[in-house]
Design a protein around this motif. Structure first.
Motif, mmCIF file in Angstrom:
data_model
loop_
_atom_site.group_PDB
_atom_site.id
_atom_site.type_symbol
_atom_site.label_atom_id
_atom_site.label_comp_id
_atom_site.label_asym_id
_atom_site.label_seq_id
_atom_site.Cartn_x
_atom_site.Cartn_y
_atom_site.Cartn_z
ATOM 1 N N THR A 145 72.937 105.714 41.719
ATOM 2 C CA THR A 145 71.855 105.966 42.289
ATOM 3 C C THR A 145 71.983 107.352 43.035
ATOM 4 N N TYR A 146 70.687 108.135 43.429
ATOM 5 C CA TYR A 146 70.630 108.796 44.648
ATOM 6 C C TYR A 146 69.563 108.021 45.421
ATOM 7 N N PRO A 147 70.032 107.616 46.711
ATOM 8 C CA PRO A 147 68.927 106.544 47.339
ATOM 9 C C PRO A 147 67.593 107.530 47.734
ATOM 10 N N GLY A 148 66.395 106.563 47.533
ATOM 11 C CA GLY A 148 65.214 107.332 47.731
ATOM 12 C C GLY A 148 63.948 106.163 47.825
ATOM 13 N N THR A 149 63.300 106.013 48.856
ATOM 14 C CA THR A 149 62.099 104.953 49.193
ATOM 15 C C THR A 149 61.045 105.319 48.018
ATOM 16 N N MET B 203 66.326 105.624 40.726
ATOM 17 C CA MET B 203 65.721 106.817 41.583
ATOM 18 C C MET B 203 64.415 106.751 41.890
ATOM 19 N N LYS B 204 63.906 107.439 42.869
ATOM 20 C CA LYS B 204 62.560 107.443 43.274
ATOM 21 C C LYS B 204 61.741 108.497 42.197
ATOM 22 N N HIS B 205 60.540 108.517 42.356
ATOM 23 C CA HIS B 205 59.796 109.196 41.308
ATOM 24 C C HIS B 205 60.199 110.795 41.396
ATOM 25 N N VAL B 206 60.245 111.403 42.577
ATOM 26 C CA VAL B 206 60.748 112.889 42.396
ATOM 27 C C VAL B 206 62.178 113.264 42.097
ATOM 28 N N GLY B 207 62.946 112.157 42.066
ATOM 29 C CA GLY B 207 64.331 112.170 41.918
ATOM 30 C C GLY B 207 64.505 112.557 40.101
ATOM 31 N N SER C 192 56.939 109.972 50.721
ATOM 32 C CA SER C 192 57.271 111.115 49.712
ATOM 33 C C SER C 192 56.498 112.076 49.813
ATOM 34 N N GLN C 193 56.781 113.143 49.287
ATOM 35 C CA GLN C 193 56.197 114.466 49.350
ATOM 36 C C GLN C 193 55.095 114.818 48.432
ATOM 37 N N ASN C 194 55.022 113.874 47.463
ATOM 38 C CA ASN C 194 53.983 114.050 46.281
ATOM 39 C C ASN C 194 53.656 112.674 45.735
ATOM 40 N N GLU C 195 52.676 112.582 45.113
ATOM 41 C CA GLU C 195 52.510 111.220 44.204
ATOM 42 C C GLU C 195 52.433 111.436 42.822
#
Lengths: 198, 619
Positions: free
Chosen positions: B35-39, B86-90, B123-126
């Motif tokens: 992983t790379y951590p991300g909420t 990962m989170k979406h932007v990942g 997050s910075q976008n959706e």
């Protein structure tokens, strides 16, 4: 079964996530379906933490505006901020001990008068139970037990279909031997405080 | 033992969505996770990290999502069940790998979890990552509830092995961060050792190989659609002339809405659990039995466009609607009342919403935005940079982490932010086309993630800016995950390397490198002044542990400060630092001793030297 909807609001660090966990566990002991959700990304950075807990057959894990049966606030101004979650039949419980946000401290915004807060909530909902939960937590021997005090008041109202014994059992299993005694005392003090309200 | 490792099928436990997914992966015999951590995905990885210490699971925090997916892709091609989180932007970072990995495929199951964030809670976008399924040609699975997530993970691994390609598992914040009672299933014994069988004409993606592999991928897509048509996760419920097609958490709002509106006998619901490829035959059959259809999906009209195309293929002319004026928006997340209201409106069902109290007389409440913690080293660095750059016309590109909060007044250190690592790349452009001084900020983890390549670019192309690396010795924002600069021995963990940011930066050829201790205010300001007056690329490494992390490691000194009688109420402390430990009582500044961590920055900037260490037993 009928769905009961509970919103808990607190300031980061006040322990509302533990309160939600205890309630969830108590619901499990009582064979009552329970679902919840929380927004907790910035909790440690002093933001507002909101939990939604639904008891009963509903599948959703969030509560829309105006649809909370009961609102528990750990801070008086946050009770007012979350009032959009309530309707005219909602019951509101709030701690009266204020934690003014930093914006008010540096003069960006005015912290509301606690009496006005109570009058406004009383005028717009079915019932308000308001008291200093920090004082009761101190009396119980643990200043951090504000969450347990408010749980006591919540269960006293009878709005949720959960017996007090099951919440106490959950407190004992979820909060560890070291704190269980003061937490149970805090729960009882909150329960009695709510019973005194008309 | 970790609670998710309990081998007790039938046991019921309250789990967070992320915990339920982690349990599902364990039950499916996952042996490699990265992983790379991300909420909102962070707790999933945290549970893998914890479990890897007491089981055969291998888990790593990778440098970034691309590396993470490559590591998992190789493990899966050695026959090991692998998961990449990962989170979406990942997914954007990993997309280069994803697109061609789709051609190559896998041998052991590979599940790629993307946690989308409608409403952008953190997050910075959706962006709607279902489109990554369409773009790559890979299957996308979407659970609707915390309980379903557990069993669907196992299905995802099976599907991946059946199709011999990765499967995308898409969640949204509302699933990751919801809690419900989950019943445990059996744990399949993981296979932890794999082998790689050489097959360059299927593994080495030169054009001739890739032409063949793309054809294979498209053939697989056809197979996947057949599976989608009969899958138990694309389910039809109820009978009636009205149709609703929905996915993810929206399904819950639809079911609750049907009950609330009392229209059980009028509606059929198609819940889509495999949203790519969409089940064409199933949808056409569904449409044929309906008078009109409503599509309920958060985000983009992903299903709506496909359903309308299927209707055209089947020559059906019924009304199909989803996004649009008066119905659903592409913006933000849904809620039960919103969905109920749209259903009532679309199907013309009488509905009276709950009586809302009139809130027009509620006074405006002071905002409670998240704030840098008391004693946060970022605050000290921002203050020192602000002082050092006083009088300079400067632009401050910022990056992603706790320090993004530095853009708020009074620090106001943050003028431009796109995505992870963008501080270094954007500094290159700003410095080229303006005559302003460029001072950018990036955290240690973000520097390793993708900031480093922008810095290499700056040295090579001879740009002119100062990069401040806020090295707080951990990945703080997402909950103190390790990164390549972290000393893992402090966490009592052996077997890790440690990379010195200072050595890396020097090795890249940055000719002006300095290290500051941000709690030493005057010294820091002087060092920063020197660095920002250097022409070319200069780097300042501001090294001080995150105060929350230091506290968790029991490394915080107990020395707290108080405001003494010498205070003349200048309020420099409050006005310039805005540390949350300050409060005003009877028009005087005070320090809350239970919040102060003793960084002593305020004591150094007080013009009257009125802020002093609180001796135990005094005051």
């Amino acid at each position: 079964m009928d769905t009961k909807r509970l919103i808990i609001v607190a300031v980061g660090g006040q322990g509302n996530l533990l309160a939600s966990k205890v309630l969830g566990e108590a619901a499990l002991f009582s064979d009552i379906p329970v679902r919840m959700s929380e927004i907790h990304g910035m909790a440690q950075r002093g933001g507002v933490v909101e939990s939604a807990i639904l008891f009963g057959d509903a599948k959703s894990t969030i509560i829309s505006d105006g649809e909370a049966d009961i609102l528990v606030s750990f801070e008086p101004s946050e009770a007012l901020r979350a009032l959009n979650k309530c309707n005219v039949n909602s019951v509101v419980i709030t701690n009266l001990y204020p934690l003014p946000p930093f914006t008010a401290v540096i003069g960006k915004g005015v912290y509301p008068d606690p009496n006005i807060v109570q009058d406004l909530i009383r005028a717009k909902t079915a019932k308000l139970i308001a008291f200093d939960a920090v004082a009761l937590a101190k009396e119980a021997g643990n200043v951090l037990a504000v969450n347990m005090v408010l749980l006591g008041a919540l269960i006293q109202t009878g709005v949720l279909p959960i017996p007090a014994e099951n919440v106490k059992k959950a407190i004992t299993t979820k909060t560890g031997k070291f704190f269980a005694e003061s937490n149970l005392k805090a729960f009882e003090l909150g329960f009695s405080a709510a019973a005194k309200e008309k | 033992m970790h609670k998710l490792l309990a081998d007790q099928p039938g046991q019921k436990m309250l789990l967070l969505g992320n915990e339920s997914i982690a349990r599902g992966a364990i039950e499916a015999g996952v042996a490699f996770a990265s992983t790379y951590p991300g909420t909102p995905s962070s707790e999933l990885s945290l549970n893998f990290f914890q479990m890897s210490k007491e089981s055969d699971l291998y888990f790593e925090y990778s440098t970034n999502e691309k590396v993470s997916l490559e590591a998992a892709a190789a493990a899966a091609n050695c026959g090991i069940r692998s998961m990449c989180v990962m989170k979406h932007v990942g997914m954007n970072v990993a997309a280069d790998t994803l697109m061609t990995l789709a051609y190559i495929g896998v041998k052991g199951g590979l599940v790629i979890l993307t946690a989308d964030d409608p409403f952008m809670f953190s997050s910075q976008n959706e962006q709607d990552n279902r489109y990554y399924g369409k773009l790559s040609g890979l299957p996308v699975l979407e659970p609707s509830s915390v309980e379903e997530a557990r069993e669907m993970v196992a299905y995802a691994f099976d599907l991946s092995e059946k199709l011999q390609e990765p499967v995308i598992f898409r969640t949204t914040t509302r699933l990751n961060h919801s809690t419900a009672a989950v019943e445990f299933g059996k744990i399949r014994t993981p296979i932890t050792k794999g082998d790689f069988k050489k097959d360059p004409f299927n593994y080495v993606t030169v054009p001739a190989v890739s032409r063949k592999l793309h054809a294979k991928l498209l053939k697989n897509l056809g197979k996947a659609e057949e599976i989608s048509n009969t899958s138990e996760y694309n389910i039809v419920k109820g009978e009636g002339p009205w149709g609703i097609i929905c996915n993810g958490v929206s399904y819950n709002y639809v079911i609750d809405g049907i009950n609330d509106l009392d229209i059980e006998d009028k509606v059929r619901v198609l819940r889509i659990g495999i949203s790519h490829p969409m089940p064409g035959d199933l949808i056409k059959d569904f449409l044929k039995g309906c008078d009109k259809v409503l599509i309920v999906e958060e985000g983009e009209p992903f299903m709506e466009e496909t359903v309308k195309a299927f209707a055209q293929e089947a020559k059906l002319t019924l009304t199909i609607a989803g996004k649009g004026e008066g119905l659903f928006s592409r913006l933000f997340e849904f809620n039960p009342a919103l969905v109920r209201e749209c259903m009532a409106k679309y199907f013309a069902v009488p509905y009276k919403p709950a009586a809302l109290p009139d809130l027009s007389d509620i006074p405006e409440l002071p905002q409670r935005p998240p704030n840098l913690c008391a004693g946060c080293s970022h605050r000290a660095t921002f203050y020192a940079v602000k002082k050092a750059a006083e009088g300079m016309d400067a632009i401050f590109p910022n990056d992603i982490g706790c320090y993004t909060l530095g853009f708020l007044p009074p620090l106001s250190m943050g003028d431009f932010l796109i995505c992870m690592g963008s501080s270094t790349g954007t500094s290159c452009g700003f410095s080229k086309v303006t005559d302003k001084k460029i001072i950018s900020f990036i955290g240690d983890s973000t520097f390793f993630h993708s900031g480093i390549s922008g810095l290499i670019n700056a040295v090579f192309n001879n740009h002119n800016f100062t990069l401040v690396i806020l090295d707080n010795r951990t990945t703080a924002m997402t909950g103190h995950q390790p990164n390549p600069g972290v000393d893992m021995k402090e966490l009592n963990l052996e077997g890790y390397g440690q990379i010195s940011i200072e050595k890396v930066v020097k090795a890249l050829g940055v000719s002006h490198v300095s290290v500051i201790k941000p709690y030493l205010v005057k010294k820091s300001i002087n060092t920063i002044k020197e660095a920002i007056n250097f022409k070319g690329v200069s780097v300042i490494i501001s090294k001080e542990k995150c105060s929350l992390y230091a506290k968790s490691l029991k490394q915080l000194t107990e020395k707290v400060f108080y405001v003494s009688d010498k205070c003349k109420n200048h309020r420099t402390c409050i006005n310039e630092l805005a540390c949350p430990a300050f409060f005003i009582e009877n028009d005087r500044v005070k320090i809350n001793p239970s919040i102060c961590v003793g960084c002593a920055v305020c004591a150094q900037i007080c013009p009257e030297h009125a802020i002093l260490p609180l001796k135990k037993n005094s005051q």
